[in-house]
Write a protein that holds these residues in place. Structure first.
Motif, mmCIF file in Angstrom:
data_model
loop_
_atom_site.group_PDB
_atom_site.id
_atom_site.type_symbol
_atom_site.label_atom_id
_atom_site.label_comp_id
_atom_site.label_asym_id
_atom_site.label_seq_id
_atom_site.Cartn_x
_atom_site.Cartn_y
_atom_site.Cartn_z
ATOM 1 N N VAL A 1 0.836 -1.200 0.000
ATOM 2 C CA VAL A 1 0.000 0.000 0.000
ATOM 3 C C VAL A 1 0.873 1.252 0.000
ATOM 4 O O VAL A 1 0.589 2.218 -0.721
ATOM 5 C CB VAL A 1 -0.962 0.001 1.212
ATOM 6 C CG1 VAL A 1 -1.731 1.309 1.292
ATOM 7 C CG2 VAL A 1 -1.923 -1.155 1.124
ATOM 8 N N LYS B 1 2.298 1.661 -3.496
ATOM 9 C CA LYS B 1 1.262 2.143 -4.412
ATOM 10 C C LYS B 1 0.985 3.625 -4.185
ATOM 11 O O LYS B 1 0.734 4.372 -5.133
ATOM 12 C CB LYS B 1 -0.020 1.342 -4.237
ATOM 13 C CG LYS B 1 0.031 -0.051 -4.800
ATOM 14 C CD LYS B 1 -1.286 -0.768 -4.566
ATOM 15 C CE LYS B 1 -1.228 -2.199 -5.011
ATOM 16 N NZ LYS B 1 -2.474 -2.918 -4.710
ATOM 17 N N THR C 1 1.336 6.474 -6.904
ATOM 18 C CA THR C 1 0.213 7.381 -7.130
ATOM 19 C C THR C 1 0.672 8.831 -7.035
ATOM 20 O O THR C 1 0.301 9.661 -7.863
ATOM 21 C CB THR C 1 -0.910 7.109 -6.112
ATOM 22 O OG1 THR C 1 -1.369 5.766 -6.263
ATOM 23 C CG2 THR C 1 -2.076 8.061 -6.292
ATOM 24 N N SER D 1 -7.327 7.636 -4.463
ATOM 25 C CA SER D 1 -6.491 6.482 -4.838
ATOM 26 C C SER D 1 -5.841 5.850 -3.611
ATOM 27 O O SER D 1 -5.857 4.623 -3.448
ATOM 28 C CB SER D 1 -5.409 6.900 -5.832
ATOM 29 O OG SER D 1 -5.973 7.379 -7.016
ATOM 30 N N ASP E 1 -6.787 2.149 -2.025
ATOM 31 C CA ASP E 1 -5.767 1.108 -1.839
ATOM 32 C C ASP E 1 -5.689 0.662 -0.382
ATOM 33 O O ASP E 1 -5.529 -0.524 -0.096
ATOM 34 C CB ASP E 1 -4.388 1.601 -2.297
ATOM 35 C CG ASP E 1 -4.239 1.610 -3.798
ATOM 36 O OD1 ASP E 1 -4.991 0.889 -4.477
ATOM 37 O OD2 ASP E 1 -3.360 2.345 -4.289
ATOM 38 N N ASP F 1 -8.763 -1.441 0.411
ATOM 39 C CA ASP F 1 -8.608 -2.730 -0.260
ATOM 40 C C ASP F 1 -7.614 -3.612 0.484
ATOM 41 O O ASP F 1 -7.820 -4.817 0.623
ATOM 42 C CB ASP F 1 -8.149 -2.505 -1.705
ATOM 43 C CG ASP F 1 -8.164 -3.776 -2.520
ATOM 44 O OD1 ASP F 1 -9.188 -4.491 -2.501
ATOM 45 O OD2 ASP F 1 -7.139 -4.053 -3.192
ATOM 46 N N SER F 2 -6.548 -3.019 0.989
ATOM 47 C CA SER F 2 -5.559 -3.799 1.743
ATOM 48 C C SER F 2 -6.137 -4.292 3.061
ATOM 49 O O SER F 2 -5.802 -5.388 3.524
ATOM 50 C CB SER F 2 -4.297 -2.981 2.004
ATOM 51 O OG SER F 2 -4.506 -2.043 3.029
#
Length: 168
Positions: free
Chosen positions: A17, A20, A24, A150, A154, A157-158
């Motif tokens: 994460v 990412k 991003t 974003s 993420d 989602d993690s």
């Protein structure tokens, strides 16, 4: 093939994460710097990222060429890494889009109002046309929304992935 422990999977997920978020941030800085440069070219803006990131510190002829735009774009990506890290550290758990919008507006205020004394050769905000006002505010709101949503997506989602790992 060796299976990773749950602790290792959770640690890898958290590092993923953060990576990412860094990607991003860099991509957001590059894209929105290029977009702002294009808006300046088409006279939507009276200021360009080059003024803040490059020509305030360097006074060479190459800053007015494609190389200046390229260097400014890469520099904007690097600065955006820091902005994305700050969002990740402070606001990643908030999943609402309004947070990104407010974050973008706060970045606009910081750059154009609070940091203006640092950039002497750039016109003050009160001297801008209405087009520049609206365009820069909208651009920063879009940037903040891109970064914020974003990173929060993420992160959420993690968390779902972590829940699946812990249940297995």
């Amino acid at each position: 093939m060796r299976r990773m422990s749950k602790k290792q999977q959770l640690k890898d997920n958290e590092e993923s994460v953060l990576k990412k978020s860094m990607y991003t941030g860099f991509i957001g800085g590059v894209l929105f710097s290029l977009l702002a440069s294009a808006m300046y070219y088409f006279n939507f803006l009276e200021v360009t990222p080059k003024y803040y990131l490059l020509t305030s510190w360097v006074s060479a002829e190459w800053t007015d060429t494609w190389l200046g735009i390229l260097f400014t774009t890469i520099l904007a990506g690097a600065v955006s890494l820091l902005i994305a890290c700050l969002y990740y550290l402070i606001l990643k758990k908030i999943k609402y889009m309004w947070v990104g919008i407010i974050y973008g507006f706060i970045l606009w205020v910081i750059l154009f109002i609070l940091f203006h004394p640092i950039f002497n050769d750039i016109p003050a905000v009160m001297e801008w046309s209405m087009n520049t006002w609206v365009t820069t505010i909208c651009l920063f709101i879009l940037y903040g929304t891109f970064i914020g949503y974003s990173i929060s997506y993420d992160y959420m989602d993690s968390k779902q992935t972590e829940d699946i790992i812990e249940k297995s």
